[in-house]
Design a protein around this motif. Sequence first.
Motif, PDB file in Angstrom:
ATOM      1  N   ILE A 199       2.927   1.640  13.866  1.00 21.43           N
ATOM      2  CA  ILE A 199       3.697   0.876  12.878  1.00 21.43           C
ATOM      3  C   ILE A 199       4.757   1.808  12.294  1.00 21.43           C
ATOM      4  CG2 ILE A 199       3.530  -0.502  10.780  1.00 21.43           C
ATOM      5  CD1 ILE A 199       0.566  -0.985  11.607  1.00 21.43           C
ATOM      6  N   ASP A 200       5.956   1.678  12.825  1.00 22.55           N
ATOM      7  CA  ASP A 200       6.995   2.687  12.617  1.00 22.55           C
ATOM      8  C   ASP A 200       8.245   2.168  11.934  1.00 22.55           C
ATOM      9  OD1 ASP A 200       7.855   1.001  14.613  1.00 22.55           O
ATOM     10  OD2 ASP A 200       8.485   2.603  15.984  1.00 22.55           O
ATOM     11  N   ALA A 220      -3.861   6.648  -2.555  1.00 22.27           N
ATOM     12  CA  ALA A 220      -3.234   5.410  -2.093  1.00 22.27           C
ATOM     13  C   ALA A 220      -3.415   4.354  -3.172  1.00 22.27           C
ATOM     14  CB  ALA A 220      -3.849   4.944  -0.781  1.00 22.27           C
ATOM     15  N   GLU A 221      -2.382   3.575  -3.396  1.00 20.40           N
ATOM     16  CA  GLU A 221      -2.421   2.531  -4.416  1.00 20.40           C
ATOM     17  C   GLU A 221      -2.145   1.175  -3.777  1.00 20.40           C
ATOM     18  OE1 GLU A 221       0.315   3.495  -7.480  1.00 20.40           O
ATOM     19  OE2 GLU A 221      -0.776   5.277  -8.140  1.00 20.40           O
ATOM     20  N   LEU A 222      -2.842   0.162  -4.290  1.00 17.46           N
ATOM     21  CA  LEU A 222      -2.687  -1.215  -3.822  1.00 17.46           C
ATOM     22  C   LEU A 222      -1.926  -1.998  -4.886  1.00 17.46           C
ATOM     23  CD1 LEU A 222      -6.380  -1.453  -2.705  1.00 17.46           C
ATOM     24  CD2 LEU A 222      -4.448  -1.467  -1.133  1.00 17.46           C
ATOM     25  N   GLU A 223      -0.810  -2.607  -4.495  1.00 13.93           N
ATOM     26  CA  GLU A 223       0.061  -3.256  -5.471  1.00 13.93           C
ATOM     27  C   GLU A 223       0.457  -4.657  -4.991  1.00 13.93           C
ATOM     28  OE1 GLU A 223       3.441  -0.742  -5.884  1.00 13.93           O
ATOM     29  OE2 GLU A 223       2.306   0.997  -6.589  1.00 13.93           O
ATOM     30  N   PRO A 224      -0.154  -5.722  -5.527  1.00 12.28           N
ATOM     31  CA  PRO A 224       0.381  -7.056  -5.260  1.00 12.28           C
ATOM     32  C   PRO A 224       1.838  -7.100  -5.701  1.00 12.28           C
ATOM     33  CG  PRO A 224      -1.792  -7.198  -6.267  1.00 12.28           C
ATOM     34  CD  PRO A 224      -1.380  -5.752  -6.349  1.00 12.28           C
ATOM     35  N   ASN A 225       2.678  -7.717  -4.890  1.00 11.78           N
ATOM     36  CA  ASN A 225       4.116  -7.663  -5.159  1.00 11.78           C
ATOM     37  C   ASN A 225       4.710  -9.070  -5.179  1.00 11.78           C
ATOM     38  OD1 ASN A 225       6.838  -7.131  -5.313  1.00 11.78           O
ATOM     39  ND2 ASN A 225       6.804  -5.447  -3.849  1.00 11.78           N
ATOM     40  N   PRO A 226       4.643  -9.735  -6.333  1.00 13.11           N
ATOM     41  CA  PRO A 226       5.213 -11.083  -6.433  1.00 13.11           C
ATOM     42  C   PRO A 226       6.724 -11.090  -6.626  1.00 13.11           C
ATOM     43  CG  PRO A 226       4.270 -10.451  -8.533  1.00 13.11           C
ATOM     44  CD  PRO A 226       3.992  -9.311  -7.585  1.00 13.11           C
ATOM     45  N   ASP A 227       7.337  -9.905  -6.713  1.00 12.72           N
ATOM     46  CA  ASP A 227       8.774  -9.824  -6.998  1.00 12.72           C
ATOM     47  C   ASP A 227       9.646  -9.881  -5.747  1.00 12.72           C
ATOM     48  OD1 ASP A 227       8.222  -9.576  -9.720  1.00 12.72           O
ATOM     49  OD2 ASP A 227       7.967  -7.405  -9.543  1.00 12.72           O
ATOM     50  N   ILE A 228       9.023 -10.078  -4.592  1.00 19.16           N
ATOM     51  CA  ILE A 228       9.765 -10.242  -3.342  1.00 19.16           C
ATOM     52  C   ILE A 228       9.723 -11.708  -2.948  1.00 19.16           C
ATOM     53  CG2 ILE A 228       9.873  -9.623  -0.888  1.00 19.16           C
ATOM     54  CD1 ILE A 228      10.540  -7.305  -2.656  1.00 19.16           C
ATOM     55  N   ALA A 229      10.864 -12.295  -2.661  1.00 12.34           N
ATOM     56  CA  ALA A 229      10.930 -13.679  -2.203  1.00 12.34           C
ATOM     57  C   ALA A 229      10.775 -13.730  -0.683  1.00 12.34           C
ATOM     58  CB  ALA A 229      12.254 -14.311  -2.618  1.00 12.34           C
ATOM     59  N   GLU A 252       8.226   5.853   4.186  1.00 12.53           N
ATOM     60  CA  GLU A 252       7.377   6.913   4.726  1.00 12.53           C
ATOM     61  C   GLU A 252       5.919   6.768   4.305  1.00 12.53           C
ATOM     62  OE1 GLU A 252       7.105  11.818   4.823  1.00 12.53           O
ATOM     63  OE2 GLU A 252       8.755  10.808   3.787  1.00 12.53           O
ATOM     64  N   ASP A 253       5.689   6.492   3.051  1.00 13.02           N
ATOM     65  CA  ASP A 253       4.320   6.332   2.549  1.00 13.02           C
ATOM     66  C   ASP A 253       4.131   4.934   1.958  1.00 13.02           C
ATOM     67  OD1 ASP A 253       3.527   8.990   3.162  1.00 13.02           O
ATOM     68  OD2 ASP A 253       4.576   9.700   1.377  1.00 13.02           O
ATOM     69  N   HIS A 254       4.771   3.960   2.548  1.00 13.73           N
ATOM     70  CA  HIS A 254       4.782   2.608   1.979  1.00 13.73           C
ATOM     71  C   HIS A 254       4.599   1.583   3.098  1.00 13.73           C
ATOM     72  CE1 HIS A 254       7.166  -0.568  -0.575  1.00 13.73           C
ATOM     73  NE2 HIS A 254       5.926  -0.945  -0.302  1.00 13.73           N
ATOM     74  N   PHE A 255       3.456   0.889   3.065  1.00 14.04           N
ATOM     75  CA  PHE A 255       3.164  -0.180   4.015  1.00 14.04           C
ATOM     76  C   PHE A 255       3.057  -1.503   3.257  1.00 14.04           C
ATOM     77  CE2 PHE A 255       1.903   3.661   6.097  1.00 14.04           C
ATOM     78  CZ  PHE A 255       2.206   3.449   7.423  1.00 14.04           C
ATOM     79  N   ARG A 256       3.227  -2.602   3.988  1.00 16.22           N
ATOM     80  CA  ARG A 256       3.216  -3.925   3.364  1.00 16.22           C
ATOM     81  C   ARG A 256       2.417  -4.895   4.209  1.00 16.22           C
ATOM     82  NH1 ARG A 256       8.760  -5.702   1.114  1.00 16.22           N
ATOM     83  NH2 ARG A 256       7.949  -4.379  -0.563  1.00 16.22           N
ATOM     84  N   VAL A 261       0.875  -1.174   0.000  1.00 13.71           N
ATOM     85  CA  VAL A 261       0.000   0.000   0.000  1.00 13.71           C
ATOM     86  C   VAL A 261       0.911   1.223   0.000  1.00 13.71           C
ATOM     87  CG1 VAL A 261      -1.873   1.225   1.160  1.00 13.71           C
ATOM     88  CG2 VAL A 261      -1.720  -1.275   1.335  1.00 13.71           C
ATOM     89  N   ARG A 262       0.798   2.027  -1.033  1.00 15.18           N
ATOM     90  CA  ARG A 262       1.668   3.192  -1.195  1.00 15.18           C
ATOM     91  C   ARG A 262       0.843   4.447  -1.428  1.00 15.18           C
ATOM     92  NH1 ARG A 262       7.019   1.654  -3.309  1.00 15.18           N
ATOM     93  NH2 ARG A 262       7.088  -0.580  -3.804  1.00 15.18           N
ATOM     94  N   GLY A 263       1.442   5.577  -1.094  1.00 15.27           N
ATOM     95  CA  GLY A 263       0.820   6.857  -1.413  1.00 15.27           C
ATOM     96  C   GLY A 263       0.724   7.766  -0.213  1.00 15.27           C
ATOM     97  N   PRO A 264       0.590   9.066  -0.442  1.00 16.19           N
ATOM     98  CA  PRO A 264       0.574  10.038   0.654  1.00 16.19           C
ATOM     99  C   PRO A 264      -0.602   9.862   1.609  1.00 16.19           C
ATOM    100  CG  PRO A 264       0.044  11.090  -1.454  1.00 16.19           C
ATOM    101  CD  PRO A 264       0.529   9.727  -1.768  1.00 16.19           C
TER     102      PRO A 264
END
Length: 347
Positions: free
Chosen positions: A66-67, A122-131, A94-98, A46-49
């Motif tokens: 969550i810091d 805010a944008e929702l991004e599935p992230n399959p590029d992380i192992a 700063e503007d990026h949660f997982r 989840v990204r965005g201001p």
Amino acid sequence: MTTWITTHGGRLSSPSDVEFDTPDPARTALERTVAIPLAHLGILDVRGPDSIRFLQGQTSAQLNLIDGHFAPLTAFCSVKGRVVANAQLLRVGEDHFRLILDRSLVEPLAQHLGRFAAFYKAELEPNPDIALIGIMGPESAALTEVDCDLNAPGVWHQANSNGTIALGYPGPQPRYLIMVPGPQADALFERLLKQCVAVGNAIWKLTDIQSGLHFITNEQQDTWLPQMLNWEAQAGISFKKGCYTGQEVVARAHFRGQVKKRLFRAQVEGSEMISIGSQVTNTDDKRVGEIIACQQDAYGQSEVLAVLNISAEDMNLSFEGRRMQLLKLPYSIERLDPESLAPPGQS
């Protein structure tokens, strides 16, 4: 993105299940430090201001806790308070949660939250590029520090270094979930195997069962209140924050004592695996709940998690005629506020 698994002798029996030819993996995990590809888990970023404001209105977690160090459990609920997805929530920037959750729910949760995210930056991004790699056993903390260049974090906390993140998980043995960019996974796994034994992710799932921890799948959505998964006993619900979707139902159930079902840990006699959703019955053959997770332990017994009526604790239980013995959970069924686990000054 799975070539690093097959390169080191692993095979995917399904998109969510990894196996190796390691003999007796459950017993090996009791005696050795093991490395585990966590193919059953996925990532939603989840990204965005407006990501903090957006998540604050949707999740049971208190976002100001969550810091980048504290990374608690959380739940997303329907308006009726039923769990749509449960996850671990951490801060990447700063503007990026997982969110770390069952991989079958990454896309469904993105679609569910997308209806609300449209009103925020805010944008929702599935992230399959992380192992995702699990390390478990007596040397796991040392390997996290040496091979991953990270200080081994406490349970539900995180450590960060040059794009790699470690998360501390509960269990009978120390264990850590390591997130690393996909191109770096092969080299990291190779380093770990100099000190570890590779085992399939059934061992991580078994340890979740032994920890009384369950991340629901897409087939289990919108079924239980978070308290029915013992989420408030694992600091997965903040009762001190403001409104979020489903909050009124969740709070009312807690403060009025209306939670009639709970997550139980148990062992079922016999080694035959049990289908998820199988009914648990009492001596009168009356249904008292269902099995929601099952794995075989080092002794060939089926260990399970089941959502049962609270009264089942005092009953003789069975599954299709096989005796079920309730086992002790590693935590008390009491409210544990995430604020009590956060760094000083954050609550």
